[in-house]
Scaffold this active site. Structure first.
Site, PDB file in Angstrom:
ATOM      1  N   GLU A  99       0.723  -1.330  -0.059  1.00 30.57           N
ATOM      2  CA  GLU A  99       0.033   0.002  -0.043  1.00 30.57           C
ATOM      3  C   GLU A  99       0.791   1.319  -0.032  1.00 30.57           C
ATOM      4  O   GLU A  99       0.507   2.150  -0.828  1.00 30.57           O
ATOM      5  CB  GLU A  99      -0.887  -0.121   1.225  1.00 30.57           C
ATOM      6  CG  GLU A  99      -1.981  -1.050   1.014  1.00 30.57           C
ATOM      7  CD  GLU A  99      -2.954  -1.006   2.361  1.00 30.57           C
ATOM      8  OE1 GLU A  99      -4.159  -0.950   1.898  1.00 30.57           O
ATOM      9  OE2 GLU A  99      -2.370  -1.233   3.441  1.00 30.57           O
ATOM     10  N   GLU A 133      -3.324  -9.678   2.721  1.00 31.95           N
ATOM     11  CA  GLU A 133      -4.134  -9.716   3.969  1.00 31.95           C
ATOM     12  C   GLU A 133      -5.366 -10.721   4.109  1.00 31.95           C
ATOM     13  O   GLU A 133      -5.481 -11.366   5.119  1.00 31.95           O
ATOM     14  CB  GLU A 133      -5.096  -8.271   3.965  1.00 31.95           C
ATOM     15  CG  GLU A 133      -4.259  -6.863   4.573  1.00 31.95           C
ATOM     16  CD  GLU A 133      -3.674  -6.517   3.385  1.00 31.95           C
ATOM     17  OE1 GLU A 133      -3.000  -5.305   3.434  1.00 31.95           O
ATOM     18  OE2 GLU A 133      -3.602  -7.055   2.138  1.00 31.95           O
TER      19      GLU A 133
END
Length: 261
Positions: free
Chosen positions: A116, A136
């Site tokens: 990210e 994730e």
């Protein structure tokens, strides 16, 4: 030097500011304090007229950043999680909205929040051993720092969806083929290549660089017509700058610009 100031180190190499994520003992995993501090440092550099480019790297040889701090995540309830993710999104928006180009120098692991962060940067440069990925879902949660939004904007949406749903890592060469990273360089020359590109960009007119970034952001966020209107307006402003006039005069006189080597 306070403990907080040590979680991200800064050194200035000429007009290039290098920020180092400094938690190598946990593969540079980032907690909330760290991501807030990163955003603050990028803002500070953006206001410094002597600096023109930012490079973000990870300490040690194993990871750019393995992602969010799992120990901190275990303390989340729904409300605290939302507040923490808001802090993450704020920090990464400061990177994305920086008036100065921000380059991610990625080596080793860049998973979850590490990817990210890399995606919020304007350029992504990978060492040959780098592995990115929104991992994730492999741990039964989902990105919270913009991963579901930025990845489908950087690579084909269907491929991004597959990676988001499987959590599979993306090796550097695959990331390059997909357009997720700009370059892949071997370990032996990686840092030299990163800094050479950063210095090249730093030689360009800061006014033209800033307004180019503004146009790119607007074009990606809205309809083409909106981006083109902004481009027209900013191109006209840049043409009035001393740098632009000097550049055009040098071209007409057939002189080599200093930045051309």
């Amino acid at each position: 030097m306070t403990a907080d100031s040590r979680i991200i180190l800064r050194r200035d190499e000429g007009a290039v500011a290098v920020l180092t994520l400094n938690r190598p003992e946990v593969r540079n995993a980032m907690d909330t304090a760290m991501i807030r501090r990163l955003g603050e440092m990028v803002v500070e550099i953006g206001e410094d007229p002597d600096l023109r480019v930012v490079v973000i790297e990870g300490a040690g040889d194993k990871a750019f950043s393995a992602g969010g701090d799992m120990g901190e995540m275990l303390t989340f309830d729904a409300l605290k999680g939302d507040l923490i993710m808001e802090a993450w999104q704020w920090g990464l928006e400061q990177v994305e909205r920086s008036p100065k180009p921000v380059i991610a120098a990625i080596h080793g692991y860049a998973y979850g929040g590490g990817t990210e962060l890399a995606m919020a940067c304007h350029l992504r440069l990978a060492r040959a051993d780098a592995k990115l990925g929104q991992t994730e879902i492999a741990l039964d949660h989902i990105p919270g720092g913009g991963g579901t939004q930025r990845l489908p904007r950087l690579i084909p949406a269907g491929i991004a969806t597959e990676y988001l749903l499987t959590g599979d890592p993306i090796p550097a060469e695959v990331a390059w083929r997909l357009g997720l990273v700009n370059h892949v360089w071997p370990k032996e020359s990686f840092r030299e290549e990163v800094m050479a590109l950063a210095r090249r960009i730093a030689q360009r007119s800061p006014t033209a660089v800033r307004y180019t970034l503004d146009c790119i952001r607007e074009g990606l966020r809205g309809p083409p017509e909106s981006g083109q209107r902004l481009e027209r307006a900013l191109a006209s402003l840049v043409m009035e700058s001393a740098e632009a006039r000097d550049g055009i005069a040098a071209f007409l006189a057939r002189k080599r610009r200093p930045s051309d080597g």
